[in-house]
Design a protein around this motif. Structure first.
Motif, PDB file in Angstrom:
ATOM      1  N   THR A  42      46.177  40.297  28.344  1.00  0.00           N
ATOM      2  CA  THR A  42      44.890  39.651  28.615  1.00  0.00           C
ATOM      3  C   THR A  42      43.870  40.745  28.829  1.00  0.00           C
ATOM      4  OG1 THR A  42      45.224  39.586  30.998  1.00  0.00           O
ATOM      5  CG2 THR A  42      46.032  37.686  29.761  1.00  0.00           C
ATOM      6  N   GLU A  43      42.650  40.347  28.912  1.00  0.00           N
ATOM      7  CA  GLU A  43      41.579  41.317  29.127  1.00  0.00           C
ATOM      8  C   GLU A  43      41.782  42.065  30.447  1.00  0.00           C
ATOM      9  OE1 GLU A  43      36.930  40.821  29.711  1.00  0.00           O
ATOM     10  OE2 GLU A  43      37.644  40.025  27.793  1.00  0.00           O
ATOM     11  N   ASN A  44      42.226  41.358  31.480  1.00  0.00           N
ATOM     12  CA  ASN A  44      42.445  41.983  32.783  1.00  0.00           C
ATOM     13  C   ASN A  44      43.575  43.004  32.736  1.00  0.00           C
ATOM     14  OD1 ASN A  44      40.421  40.457  33.843  1.00  0.00           O
ATOM     15  ND2 ASN A  44      41.783  38.930  34.758  1.00  0.00           N
ATOM     16  N   HIS A  45      44.619  42.718  31.927  1.00  0.00           N
ATOM     17  CA  HIS A  45      45.753  43.648  31.845  1.00  0.00           C
ATOM     18  C   HIS A  45      45.389  44.879  31.014  1.00  0.00           C
ATOM     19  CE1 HIS A  45      48.607  41.079  33.883  1.00  0.00           C
ATOM     20  NE2 HIS A  45      48.191  40.060  33.141  1.00  0.00           N
ATOM     21  N   ALA A  46      44.569  44.700  30.015  1.00  0.00           N
ATOM     22  CA  ALA A  46      44.199  45.824  29.159  1.00  0.00           C
ATOM     23  C   ALA A  46      43.319  46.818  29.912  1.00  0.00           C
ATOM     24  CB  ALA A  46      43.482  45.313  27.918  1.00  0.00           C
ATOM     25  N   ASN A  47      42.388  46.311  30.698  1.00  0.00           N
ATOM     26  CA  ASN A  47      41.474  47.161  31.462  1.00  0.00           C
ATOM     27  C   ASN A  47      41.410  46.656  32.893  1.00  0.00           C
ATOM     28  OD1 ASN A  47      40.692  48.701  29.167  1.00  0.00           O
ATOM     29  ND2 ASN A  47      39.385  47.002  28.531  1.00  0.00           N
ATOM     30  N   PRO A  48      42.440  46.983  33.713  1.00  0.00           N
ATOM     31  CA  PRO A  48      42.417  46.497  35.090  1.00  0.00           C
ATOM     32  C   PRO A  48      41.157  46.966  35.819  1.00  0.00           C
ATOM     33  CG  PRO A  48      44.449  47.703  34.617  1.00  0.00           C
ATOM     34  CD  PRO A  48      43.567  47.843  33.440  1.00  0.00           C
ATOM     35  N   LYS A  49      40.634  46.066  36.650  1.00  0.00           N
ATOM     36  CA  LYS A  49      39.389  46.358  37.355  1.00  0.00           C
ATOM     37  C   LYS A  49      39.606  47.227  38.588  1.00  0.00           C
ATOM     38  CE  LYS A  49      37.128  42.282  35.661  1.00  0.00           C
ATOM     39  NZ  LYS A  49      36.591  40.979  35.893  1.00  0.00           N
ATOM     40  N   THR A  50      40.810  47.159  39.156  1.00  0.00           N
ATOM     41  CA  THR A  50      41.084  47.934  40.365  1.00  0.00           C
ATOM     42  C   THR A  50      42.399  48.676  40.208  1.00  0.00           C
ATOM     43  OG1 THR A  50      42.335  46.168  41.422  1.00  0.00           O
ATOM     44  CG2 THR A  50      39.944  46.164  41.786  1.00  0.00           C
ATOM     45  N   VAL A  51      42.602  49.644  41.081  1.00  0.00           N
ATOM     46  CA  VAL A  51      43.867  50.388  41.099  1.00  0.00           C
ATOM     47  C   VAL A  51      45.009  49.435  41.444  1.00  0.00           C
ATOM     48  CG1 VAL A  51      45.139  52.213  42.290  1.00  0.00           C
ATOM     49  CG2 VAL A  51      42.751  52.564  41.678  1.00  0.00           C
ATOM     50  N   GLU A  52      44.754  48.535  42.382  1.00  0.00           N
ATOM     51  CA  GLU A  52      45.774  47.574  42.793  1.00  0.00           C
ATOM     52  C   GLU A  52      46.201  46.691  41.618  1.00  0.00           C
ATOM     53  OE1 GLU A  52      42.915  48.133  44.368  1.00  0.00           O
ATOM     54  OE2 GLU A  52      43.470  48.790  46.387  1.00  0.00           O
ATOM     55  N   SER A  53      45.221  46.253  40.870  1.00  0.00           N
ATOM     56  CA  SER A  53      45.505  45.418  39.703  1.00  0.00           C
ATOM     57  C   SER A  53      46.344  46.186  38.674  1.00  0.00           C
ATOM     58  CB  SER A  53      44.189  44.953  39.080  1.00  0.00           C
ATOM     59  OG  SER A  53      44.438  44.160  37.957  1.00  0.00           O
ATOM     60  N   ALA A  54      46.034  47.458  38.497  1.00  0.00           N
ATOM     61  CA  ALA A  54      46.799  48.294  37.563  1.00  0.00           C
ATOM     62  C   ALA A  54      48.241  48.444  38.021  1.00  0.00           C
ATOM     63  CB  ALA A  54      46.136  49.664  37.419  1.00  0.00           C
ATOM     64  N   VAL A  55      48.452  48.640  39.322  1.00  0.00           N
ATOM     65  CA  VAL A  55      49.797  48.794  39.876  1.00  0.00           C
ATOM     66  C   VAL A  55      50.595  47.503  39.690  1.00  0.00           C
ATOM     67  CG1 VAL A  55      51.098  49.119  42.026  1.00  0.00           C
ATOM     68  CG2 VAL A  55      49.166  50.610  41.495  1.00  0.00           C
ATOM     69  N   VAL A  56      49.976  46.377  40.013  1.00  0.00           N
ATOM     70  CA  VAL A  56      50.656  45.085  39.854  1.00  0.00           C
ATOM     71  C   VAL A  56      51.033  44.866  38.391  1.00  0.00           C
ATOM     72  CG1 VAL A  56      50.316  42.582  39.980  1.00  0.00           C
ATOM     73  CG2 VAL A  56      49.612  44.039  41.888  1.00  0.00           C
ATOM     74  N   THR A  57      50.132  45.174  37.487  1.00  0.00           N
ATOM     75  CA  THR A  57      50.397  45.013  36.056  1.00  0.00           C
ATOM     76  C   THR A  57      51.572  45.882  35.614  1.00  0.00           C
ATOM     77  OG1 THR A  57      48.095  44.455  35.614  1.00  0.00           O
ATOM     78  CG2 THR A  57      49.397  45.236  33.751  1.00  0.00           C
ATOM     79  N   GLU A  58      51.590  47.127  36.055  1.00  0.00           N
ATOM     80  CA  GLU A  58      52.690  48.029  35.692  1.00  0.00           C
ATOM     81  C   GLU A  58      54.028  47.498  36.186  1.00  0.00           C
ATOM     82  OE1 GLU A  58      51.945  52.015  37.060  1.00  0.00           O
ATOM     83  OE2 GLU A  58      49.960  52.043  36.108  1.00  0.00           O
ATOM     84  N   ILE A  59      54.075  47.050  37.432  1.00  0.00           N
ATOM     85  CA  ILE A  59      55.327  46.531  37.991  1.00  0.00           C
ATOM     86  C   ILE A  59      55.760  45.279  37.236  1.00  0.00           C
ATOM     87  CG2 ILE A  59      56.416  45.543  40.055  1.00  0.00           C
ATOM     88  CD1 ILE A  59      55.912  48.591  40.188  1.00  0.00           C
ATOM     89  N   TRP A  60      54.821  44.398  36.961  1.00  0.00           N
ATOM     90  CA  TRP A  60      55.158  43.160  36.250  1.00  0.00           C
ATOM     91  C   TRP A  60      55.693  43.460  34.854  1.00  0.00           C
ATOM     92  CZ3 TRP A  60      56.704  39.023  38.157  1.00  0.00           C
ATOM     93  CH2 TRP A  60      56.780  37.848  37.415  1.00  0.00           C
ATOM     94  N   GLN A  61      55.143  44.442  34.183  1.00  0.00           N
ATOM     95  CA  GLN A  61      55.645  44.855  32.876  1.00  0.00           C
ATOM     96  C   GLN A  61      57.059  45.421  32.987  1.00  0.00           C
ATOM     97  OE1 GLN A  61      52.484  47.440  31.527  1.00  0.00           O
ATOM     98  NE2 GLN A  61      51.403  45.757  30.518  1.00  0.00           N
ATOM     99  N   GLU A  62      57.317  46.169  34.048  1.00  0.00           N
ATOM    100  CA  GLU A  62      58.665  46.704  34.272  1.00  0.00           C
ATOM    101  C   GLU A  62      59.667  45.576  34.509  1.00  0.00           C
ATOM    102  OE1 GLU A  62      61.107  49.652  37.304  1.00  0.00           O
ATOM    103  OE2 GLU A  62      58.914  49.697  37.333  1.00  0.00           O
ATOM    104  N   VAL A  63      59.256  44.561  35.275  1.00  0.00           N
ATOM    105  CA  VAL A  63      60.115  43.393  35.511  1.00  0.00           C
ATOM    106  C   VAL A  63      60.474  42.738  34.182  1.00  0.00           C
ATOM    107  CG1 VAL A  63      60.132  41.034  36.456  1.00  0.00           C
ATOM    108  CG2 VAL A  63      59.337  42.942  37.861  1.00  0.00           C
ATOM    109  N   HIS A  64      59.494  42.538  33.330  1.00  0.00           N
ATOM    110  CA  HIS A  64      59.748  41.919  32.027  1.00  0.00           C
ATOM    111  C   HIS A  64      60.678  42.768  31.175  1.00  0.00           C
ATOM    112  CE1 HIS A  64      57.323  38.290  31.953  1.00  0.00           C
ATOM    113  NE2 HIS A  64      56.424  38.929  32.672  1.00  0.00           N
ATOM    114  N   GLN A  65      60.486  44.078  31.191  1.00  0.00           N
ATOM    115  CA  GLN A  65      61.341  44.967  30.412  1.00  0.00           C
ATOM    116  C   GLN A  65      62.788  44.894  30.892  1.00  0.00           C
ATOM    117  OE1 GLN A  65      59.368  48.732  30.830  1.00  0.00           O
ATOM    118  NE2 GLN A  65      57.855  48.284  29.243  1.00  0.00           N
TER     119      GLN A  65
END
Length: 145
Positions: free
Chosen positions: A92-115
């Motif tokens: 999504t747009e939010n995942h491609a360009n996270p607005k905050t550092v926290e959002s980026a961290v959450v996105t990275e962890i969620w991607q790791e969970v999926h992997q």
């Protein structure tokens, strides 16, 4: 992450088809539904989805029904889950360009969970599930003796 009712019913139906794979006789919806306690109408919809996904095939006629489209040892749980639910993270747009550092961290962890989930599901086949089921049945039989 939870296993949805839809995926659980589909896995039960596929296990039933896998247990009849060797004799190459199709199973009718009512047979599968009765053996696995799945509502007929719901199972019909699930099997249609699995057919479109290339996991089962249907055979018409008086002795028609459903069969696995491939050998049970060639159908991974990842294929099944992706056919029904899809596990790939949706960009999504939010995942491609996270607005905050926290959002980026959450996105990275969620991607790791999926992997990791994909990796586990890719490591098991329908045949593996059938073998685990058979082993469990053996243990139950031995327990009652």
């Amino acid at each position: 992450m939870e296993l949805s009712c839809k995926t659980e019913y589909a896995l039960l139906a596929l296990l039933e088809l896998a247990s009849h794979y060797q004799n190459s006789e199709p199973l009718q919806i009512r047979q599968i539904a009765a053996c696995q306690n799945i509502p007929d109408r719901y199972l019909e919809q699930l099997l249609a989805t699995l057919r479109r996904g290339g996991l089962v095939r249907s055979q018409r006629g008086a002795k028609g029904g459903y069969l696995l489209a491939r050998e049970p040892w060639k159908i991974t749980l990842l294929e099944i889950v992706n056919c029904l639910e899809g596990l790939e993270p949706k960009p999504t747009e939010n995942h491609a360009n996270p607005k905050t550092v926290e959002s980026a961290v959450v996105t990275e962890i969620w991607q790791e969970v999926h992997q990791k989930a994909n990796s586990v599901l890719q490591g098991y086949t329908l045949q593996d599930l059938a073998q685990k089921r058979d082993s469990r049945r053996q243990l139950d039989i031995m327990y009652y003796i």
